[in-house]
Structures are given as C-alpha cells and as structure tokens.
Write an enzyme that holds these catalytic residues in place. Structure first.
Site, PDB file in Angstrom:
ATOM      1  N   SER A 153       0.735  -0.965  -0.132  1.00 36.98           N
ATOM      2  CA  SER A 153       0.112  -0.208  -0.007  1.00 36.98           C
ATOM      3  C   SER A 153       0.560   1.027   0.104  1.00 36.98           C
ATOM      4  O   SER A 153       0.416   2.374   0.536  1.00 36.98           O
ATOM      5  CB  SER A 153      -1.252   0.198   1.148  1.00 36.98           C
ATOM      6  OG  SER A 153      -1.966  -1.072   1.263  1.00 36.98           O
ATOM      7  N   SER A 191      16.163  12.211  14.620  1.00 36.31           N
ATOM      8  CA  SER A 191      15.587  10.821  14.619  1.00 36.31           C
ATOM      9  C   SER A 191      14.222  10.522  14.094  1.00 36.31           C
ATOM     10  O   SER A 191      14.218  11.465  12.339  1.00 36.31           O
ATOM     11  CB  SER A 191      15.009  11.073  16.329  1.00 36.31           C
ATOM     12  OG  SER A 191      13.889  11.874  16.209  1.00 36.31           O
ATOM     13  N   GLY A 193      11.509   9.331  15.139  1.00 37.21           N
ATOM     14  CA  GLY A 193       9.992   9.153  15.120  1.00 37.21           C
ATOM     15  C   GLY A 193       8.926   7.801  15.511  1.00 37.21           C
ATOM     16  O   GLY A 193       8.530   8.078  15.156  1.00 37.21           O
ATOM     17  N   ASN A 203      22.022  12.409  19.790  1.00 38.45           N
ATOM     18  CA  ASN A 203      21.688  13.530  20.056  1.00 38.45           C
ATOM     19  C   ASN A 203      23.808  14.513  19.783  1.00 38.45           C
ATOM     20  O   ASN A 203      24.378  13.136  20.031  1.00 38.45           O
ATOM     21  CB  ASN A 203      22.197  14.314  21.348  1.00 38.45           C
ATOM     22  CG  ASN A 203      20.190  14.121  21.165  1.00 38.45           C
ATOM     23  OD1 ASN A 203      19.432  14.364  20.262  1.00 38.45           O
ATOM     24  ND2 ASN A 203      19.370  13.129  22.745  1.00 38.45           N
TER      25      ASN A 203
END
Length: 318
Positions: A153, A191, A193, A203
């Site tokens: 999809s 990142s 997420g 970081n």
C-alpha cells in the site's frame, strides 16, 4: 546655390532624423507587442543565472551587506525530490547492535522507491556574544517513500527529522588559498520518530568551519555524540561517522558536490560514506538532480547497513 544649400552636412542631418524616426517606430512596436517586457525578463533571468550560486557570505549573512534580519526563513540544505532511487542492497530487516531490537521477519521492500529532502533555517539572534556571532535555528527532513510498492500500500519506509541550533561566527582568514568565512558550533538532534524495534535517534555537538575560493566551497565538521550508550543505536558513530567534509563546485548554473563522512577510526571500525550530487538547469528555478551514495547511514534506519544507491529527480534549491 541650391547645390551648395543641400550639402553633405544637410544629408547627414536628414540621416539622423531618419534614424530617430526609425528608432521611435521600433520602440512603439516593441511597446505594443510586449517585446520590451520580454527583453526585461531576459535581463532578470540573466541576473538570476549569475546570482543562482550563492556564496557562504550570502547564505549565512556573514556581513552587513548580506544581513536580512531575524526570523526570515531561508534555505539550508538542498531541497530535492528523487523520482526514482535504486538500492543495490535494500535493508529488508533493519537491526541495531542490540540483537533483541529487530523485526520478527523481513519486510518485502522494493529496490526502487522515492526520496525527498526539505530543509530551512532562520536567524534567531543577531550579533550576540559581544556582537561576534549569530544564532540560527534549522530544520531538515528526509523521507523514503515506497511509492512503487503496491503490495504494501505504498508506505513511507523511513522519515528522518533533524532540528538544529547553530552558533555561527563570521571570520576572515586564509588557509591554503581558501578564505575562511565562518566558524561555529551546533546542537543537532536526529531521529526517525518511531517506536521499538525500529526507533533510531541520537544527539550530537558539532563544530564546523566554512571556506570558499571562487566557485569552490568547503565545509568541514566534527561532532561528538551526547547521551548514554544504552540506546537503540549505541555504535552509530562507528558507522555514520564522527566527521564530515562537503566540497561544492559551481559551474554556471550547474552544481557538483561531494559529501564524505568517516568514523575517524581504523581497523574494523574504519567505516563511512560518500555521497555525490549533480544538479543541472531545466527551466528557471527547476533543476534536474542526480545522486549517488555508497556506504553506511543513507538513512537512520540503515545506519549500520552498507549499500549503494542511485537517485534521479528534480531539485528546487541547490
């Protein structure tokens, strides 16, 4: 006497009058047909052509001449859209060094996908630290879209978010013929997420220097990772790297750039990547974009996965 009256000087005056009349008629014709507007637009396009390749002083507003004010959004990294990107080694089962941080089974990914990058920055503070520096906020985003994967999809495979706070010092020194234009530091968070087992983030505190020489630009960076090692990608610096060098050459409206990253380690940890970009004009601000990548860290989810990718698309900002 008549022959004396119509002397060559009088003929010259008549010729001048004819030229004035002809010039006036041409000007009226150009005005009625809009030719003068086209000519003016051509001049604008020519100005744009010569100003398309901006210097570091223009990009980072390093002097009073180029200062544009605070909270004005400008471009940061290139903005492009790869209509097709091919990978020689698609990462169907991403996995970090923590062996329990992996998928239960591989994902049926296509070797072809699309990729786009958005990036912007704005000057937040002007002439801080006794008038010696500027503070910028920046945001970049890369997305990898399995748009040709109908069976799944057409999902977004990976999206990387990268906000930064940048402290920049305008400079003026010379090294090996290159002009040193800026020195600075930045706090960078990156990142994807996502949640475990696909979560990736880190970081870092980065230091940079910018140089230019005619059509050449050179930006070098060195960074240190911040935070603990018990995370979802504890050895990311040994793959993506601890330093970066970006070399740019502007050839008229064409731009060639190379970005190299390295772990700054030897032996088994001698890793990194090289990315080559070539942009060429199509029409006005619309350019073609070719990208070749080899090594580790083409995306965060692939930070410890080596591959070679080839991308072809369009670029809006180089």
């Amino acid at each position: 006497m008549a022959n004396v009256y119509f002397c060559p000087k009088s003929q010259k005056l008549k010729a001048i009058n004819y030229r004035v009349i002809l010039t006036t008629l041409i000007s009226i014709f150009c005005y009625l047909t809009g030719t003068e507007k086209v000519r003016a637009q051509d001049n604008v396009d020519q100005d744009w052509i010569f100003k398309n390749s901006k210097t570091l002083s223009e990009l980072w507003e390093l002097d009073e001449e180029h200062h544009r004010g605070t909270f004005l959004i400008t471009s940061y990294k290139p903005i492009y859209f790869s209509l097709g990107k091919f990978s020689t080694n698609t990462n169907k089962n991403p996995q970090s060094e923590q062996r329990d941080n992996s998928l239960p089974q591989p994902i049926d990914l296509n070797v072809f996908e699309t990729k786009f990058q958005l990036s912007m920055k704005t000057k937040v503070f002007y002439k801080v630290l006794w008038g010696k520096a500027d503070v910028w906020a920046a945001y970049s985003q890369k997305a990898y879209w399995q748009i040709y994967n109908k069976e799944l999809s057409r999902p977004f495979r990976e999206t990387n978010y990268e906000p930064e706070i940048i402290l920049n010092f305008p400079m003026n020194f010379t090294v090996l013929g290159f002009k040193g234009r800026m020195l600075g530091a930045a706090f960078v968070h990156e990142s994807n997420g996502r949640s475990d087992p696909l979560s990736r983030s880190w970081n870092r505190l980065s230091f940079h220097a910018g140089f230019d020489k005619g059509p050449w630009q050179l930006i070098v960076k060195n960074w240190f990772r911040l935070g603990g090692s018990n995370d979802d990608n504890p050895e990311i610096s040994d793959y993506i790297g601890r330093g970066e060098a970006q070399l740019i050459y502007d050839w008229g409206r064409q731009r060639l750039s190379a970005i190299g990253r390295h772990s700054l380690r030897l032996g088994e940890k001698n890793r990194g990547s090289l990315q080559l970009n070539y942009t060429f004009p199509i029409i006005k601000n619309f350019s073609g974009h070719v990208q070749v990548f080899n090594g580790y860290g083409e995306s965060l989810i692939d930070y410890n996965h080596r591959q070679t990718t080839f991308g072809l698309g369009v670029s809006l900002i180089n």
